[in-house]
Design an enzyme around this catalytic site. Structure first.
Site, mmCIF file in Angstrom:
data_model
loop_
_atom_site.group_PDB
_atom_site.id
_atom_site.type_symbol
_atom_site.label_atom_id
_atom_site.label_comp_id
_atom_site.label_asym_id
_atom_site.label_seq_id
_atom_site.Cartn_x
_atom_site.Cartn_y
_atom_site.Cartn_z
ATOM 1 N N ASP A 66 23.979 -12.964 -4.928
ATOM 2 C CA ASP A 66 24.638 -14.094 -3.759
ATOM 3 C C ASP A 66 25.049 -13.580 -2.461
ATOM 4 O O ASP A 66 25.335 -14.069 -1.649
ATOM 5 C CB ASP A 66 25.880 -14.885 -4.404
ATOM 6 C CG ASP A 66 27.026 -14.008 -4.584
ATOM 7 O OD1 ASP A 66 26.739 -12.861 -5.362
ATOM 8 O OD2 ASP A 66 28.135 -14.433 -4.579
ATOM 9 N N HIS A 67 24.574 -12.112 -2.588
ATOM 10 C CA HIS A 67 24.772 -11.207 -1.454
ATOM 11 C C HIS A 67 23.498 -10.561 -0.882
ATOM 12 O O HIS A 67 23.659 -10.231 0.221
ATOM 13 C CB HIS A 67 26.065 -10.218 -1.639
ATOM 14 C CG HIS A 67 27.419 -10.867 -1.630
ATOM 15 N ND1 HIS A 67 28.459 -10.908 -0.925
ATOM 16 C CD2 HIS A 67 27.969 -11.521 -2.905
ATOM 17 C CE1 HIS A 67 29.454 -11.361 -1.397
ATOM 18 N NE2 HIS A 67 29.341 -11.729 -2.573
ATOM 19 N N HIS A 268 34.162 -17.096 0.791
ATOM 20 C CA HIS A 268 33.717 -16.860 -0.429
ATOM 21 C C HIS A 268 34.553 -17.492 -1.671
ATOM 22 O O HIS A 268 35.130 -17.143 -2.592
ATOM 23 C CB HIS A 268 33.801 -15.424 -0.996
ATOM 24 C CG HIS A 268 33.180 -14.833 -2.071
ATOM 25 N ND1 HIS A 268 33.368 -14.755 -3.399
ATOM 26 C CD2 HIS A 268 31.752 -14.519 -2.063
ATOM 27 C CE1 HIS A 268 32.642 -14.368 -4.238
ATOM 28 N NE2 HIS A 268 31.418 -14.126 -3.217
#
Length: 319
Positions: A66-67, A268
């Site tokens: 997800d990064h 986040h």
């Protein structure tokens, strides 16, 4: 310095929040720096007012999908568009191998230079205006937080005062603007700081994700004008946060408080706090503000202009 949040969800995207990415726009040098690049980041950039042609540096915190899943797509599109001169990428060891594998198996060849820098704690980039340092956070895999520090600048030069003092223009003005001391042809000694306004204190930004509360995050955020910190979980889910090595709202707020940051922007967020659930995002904001009142909750496409502090303001703040 303007911050744009391109993705504020954790793990997976939602209808209103994409996964992690934050852009830092530096208008004075027409540059765009990116922090993390989750899947769909290039689409978020297209929907924003950012110019991908100004992209020059990308900083990756860690190798979770997800990064980083949007990184290869963004780089490939920049190459096809042909409007990027060079991109320097900073991140954990293994990032270069990942990009090389993506390039090899997708038969993608960049038409512009791409340089990957494996980071370790300390200064990882510096020029005349900025320095970037990193330090390791506490997550399930190696993860790094970043601190962007703008260097102090001499205040505005008073041209009218210089003319009134009959100081000849030209090279001498340049020296005085830099705060230097100059001896004129008539013997007068002029100190540059007498003709310049208050020193413009360099702004400081800290970016800390993914991590549980740790001392290194506090160090990165020391006296920061803004701390961007993950707040995946509500305080009531702290046991889950410890198991997954993510932060709660109260951990993010405590980091900002201990570091003496001026403002905290949380990001986040777990999708579990969607509207209609027992605990919602507004509850997370309330928890953080109970500890650190100057807290904001990021949302996709939120812009934040980092204010500049002058020397007198800094002295008053310290007192």
């Amino acid at each position: 310095m303007q911050i744009t949040f391109l993705g504020t969800s954790s793990g997976v995207p939602t209808r209103s929040r994409n996964v992690s990415s934050v852009a830092l726009r530096l208008p004075q040098r027409a540059e765009l720096w990116l922090f993390d690049c989750g899947e769909g980041t290039q689409h978020q950039i297209l929907k924003s007012e950012l110019k991908v042609s100004q992209l020059s540096r990308i900083f990756i915190t860690h190798m979770h999908g997800d990064h980083i899943f949007g990184l290869m797509g963004l780089l490939a599109s920049c190459g096809l568009a042909g409007n990027v001169d060079r991109v320097d990428i900073y991140g954990p060891p293994g990032l270069n191998d990942y990009l090389q594998a993506c390039s090899r198996y997708s038969h993608t060849h960049f038409s512009y230079p791409v340089k990957v820098h494996a980071v370790k704690p300390g200064v990882i980039y510096e020029d005349d205006e900025f320095s970037v340092t990193c330090n390791q956070l506490h997550h399930r895999i190696p993860a790094f937080g970043y601190r962007i520090a703008e260097k102090d600048r001499v205040g505005r030069f008073d041209v009218e005062k210089a003319k009134a003092m009959e100081i000849p223009p030209g090279r001498i003005y340049g020296q005085l603007k830099r705060g230097e001391t100059v001896t004129l042809s008539d013997g007068r000694v002029i100190h540059g700081n007498e003709l310049c306004g208050p020193t413009e204190i360099g702004r400081k930004i800290a970016y800390c994700t993914d991590t549980i509360y740790c001392d290194t995050a506090v160090e990165l955020a020391q006296d920061a004008d803004v701390l961007i910190h993950e707040a995946t979980f509500a305080h009531q889910d702290s046991e889950m946060a410890f198991q997954r090595l993510h932060s709660t709202t109260t951990m993010a707020a405590q980091t900002a408080l201990t570091a003496g940051a001026r403002r905290l922007i949380m990001t986040h967020f777990s999708p579990r706090y969607a509207p209609g659930n027992v605990v919602e995002l507004k509850d997370l904001l309330r928890e953080a503000r109970a500890i650190f009142p100057k807290t904001e909750m990021a949302h996709d496409f939120m812009n934040y202009e980092v204010p500049r502090r002058r020397e007198k303001e800094l002295i008053l703040a310290k007192n």
